[in-house]
Design an enzyme around this catalytic site. Structure first.
Site, PDB file in Angstrom:
ATOM      1  N   ARG A  13      31.247  31.514  41.155  1.00 18.70           N
ATOM      2  CA  ARG A  13      32.491  30.739  40.784  1.00 18.70           C
ATOM      3  C   ARG A  13      32.953  29.869  41.722  1.00 18.70           C
ATOM      4  NH1 ARG A  13      34.953  35.320  36.776  1.00 18.70           N
ATOM      5  NH2 ARG A  13      33.658  34.619  35.009  1.00 18.70           N
ATOM      6  N   LYS A  53      27.094  43.211  18.250  1.00 15.77           N
ATOM      7  CA  LYS A  53      27.644  43.400  16.823  1.00 15.77           C
ATOM      8  C   LYS A  53      27.981  41.945  15.896  1.00 15.77           C
ATOM      9  CE  LYS A  53      30.177  47.582  17.915  1.00 15.77           C
ATOM     10  NZ  LYS A  53      31.390  48.287  17.949  1.00 15.77           N
ATOM     11  N   GLY A 111      27.832  35.039  26.720  1.00 15.66           N
ATOM     12  CA  GLY A 111      27.942  36.405  26.594  1.00 15.66           C
ATOM     13  C   GLY A 111      26.567  36.964  27.540  1.00 15.66           C
ATOM     14  N   GLY A 151      33.835  33.977  27.445  1.00 17.30           N
ATOM     15  CA  GLY A 151      34.843  33.599  26.217  1.00 17.30           C
ATOM     16  C   GLY A 151      35.016  32.268  25.750  1.00 17.30           C
TER      17      GLY A 151
END
Ligand code: AMP
Length: 417
Positions: free
Chosen positions: A36, A219, A375, A398
């Site tokens: 980062r 999920k 993700g 996110g």
């Protein structure tokens, strides 16, 4: 009016730059992955090269008060080494007036962790667990009121504002969105943000067709908004990973012990119906590698995905599924990949995800635009050594997920608006 780094005249100007220096630190406060920090360097260097100075601001971790563990002082030396100039440090982001005023062209100042103040996120802290609704409301109003002063103070340090923190672009925080109002004609995206926004637009706004989305992961519930948005936009929707079994069950398949969410079966059916109405080709897994236990060395067996034996659990995509998906991927001009198609953390169940990474690399070589983001697929392509073989790997989990859900990111809207 939005400006652009390449055309903005930074000569003698102070730029306050929101970066994402939320890097992992070990118990000795050493940085274990500086990706980062490195990704923010092109923007910071550019301002310095063009005769400006930078006031760098970031959060680190999730402190709920001033806490030395989360101090950005731990990373100052490393940021200096990366930037090639000694970076000064202001140990309170609200008391940096003098340090900011003293900055000369080519110099850099790092502000202490913004989240040492509740005002950064604009959420009240320290509320008693049994606080009444009125107390909660009053605390929220108080922090919102003092947030204005917080933002004003940060803005007072600089002549222009750059947002290069894509990782927090989905948050309407003081430093990621609200501060932009103070720089109506002097606000811009950093290079990293620009790259991420272009990547999203390449897929969601002006994709070359056919456009394919590969959505995997555990999920359906965590990807429902993604699926609902994409089903109206793509030509092909490949649904793999743990979430695929809810779709198979919805179609009447026998899925053994595979992960699934019964309560999401109506949603799965709705998505399949919408796809049919819109002429979108949905490709589910036809063949599964199953295990008997959720562990690497468990015995493996291959099943038709609609007919998995009762005591077996689907854990990876098998060759027949992968062949179908490869054909779709190689016939596509634009591909978005979010979520692994198997339990890739267990090496014996990582083959399917590795195959997808290889297919994406091949499609990229053939001229397709490929974006991996939002993700665990990012971790998968990086671990597997494919990060530089696709067109773009997103840095914002996110934020990318919300972007592909079709939401407008506050950090992006604040600059564009
Ligand atoms: P997500 O964060 O939603 O992208 O989900 C990533 C997780 O999904 C990873 O930890 C994978 O291990 C998990 N996953 C993928 N396929 C399966 C599967 N068939 N069964 C259980 N978990 C899975």
């Amino acid at each position: 009016m939005q400006q652009f780094i390449d055309s903005y005249d930074f000569t003698g100007k102070k730029a306050i730059v929101r970066v994402d220096f939320n890097v992992p630190l070990n118990e000795n406060f050493e940085i274990t992955d500086d990706t980062r920090i490195r990704r923010a360097m092109p923007t910071l260097r550019k301002v310095l090269e063009k005769g400006g100075s930078v006031i760098i601001m970031s959060h680190l971790g999730r402190p709920k008060k001033v806490d030395a563990k989360f101090s950005l002082k731990h990373i100052v030396d490393h940021v200096s080494a990366c930037l090639g100039v000694p970076v000064k440090f202001a140990d309170d982001c609200m008391k940096a007036d003098e340090a900011a005023a003293a900055l000369k062209p080519g110099e850099a100042l790092l502000l202490e962790n913004l989240r040492f103040y509740a005002e950064e996120e604009g959420k009240p802290r320290g509320l008693a667990e049994d606080a009444s609704d009125d107390e909660k409301k009053a605390a929220k109003a108080a922090v919102k009121a003092s947030q204005k002063e917080f933002v004003k103070k940060l803005a007072s340090y600089a002549d222009c504002y750059i947002n290069d923190a894509f990782g927090t672009a989905h948050r309407a925080h003081a430093s990621t969105a609200l501060i932009a109002d103070y720089f109506p004609d002097d606000k811009m995206f950093g290079y990293l943000m620009e790259g991420e926004i272009k990547a999203i637009d390449n897929v969601l706004k002006h994709a070359e067709r056919p456009l394919t989305a590969i959505i995997g992961g555990s999920k359906v519930s965590s990807k429902l908004a993604v699926l609902k948005n994409l089903v109206g936009k793509v030509d092909n929707l490949i649904i793999g990973g743990g979430m695929g079994y809810t779709f198979i069950k919805a179609q009447g398949g026998k899925i053994g012990l595979s992960l699934h969410e019964d309560e999401l079966i109506p949603d799965a059916l709705e998505i399949l119906k919408t796809a049919k109405e819109k002429g979108v080709n949905v490709s589910l897994s036809v063949q599964t590698v199953a295990g008997q236990k959720f562990e690497n060395d468990t015995p493996q067996r291959i099943f038709d995905t609609h007919d998995i034996a009762d005591d077996w659990e689907g854990m990876d995509a098998a060759p027949a599924s992968l062949e179908n998906w490869k054909k779709i991927i190689l016939a596509s001009k634009t591909i978005l990949w979010n979520g692994p198609v198997g339990v890739f953390e267990l090496p014996n169940f990582a083959k399917g995800t590795l195959q997808i990474a290889e297919d994406l690399a091949e499609a990229t070589r053939n001229g397709a635009y490929t974006l991996v983001g939002g993700g665990d697929s990012v971790a998968a392509v990086t671990q597997m050594g494919y990060a530089d073989k696709v067109s773009y790997v997103s840095t914002g989990g996110g934020a990318m997920l919300e972007a592909i859900e079709g939401k407008e990111l506050p950090g992006v809207a604040a600059i564009r608006g």
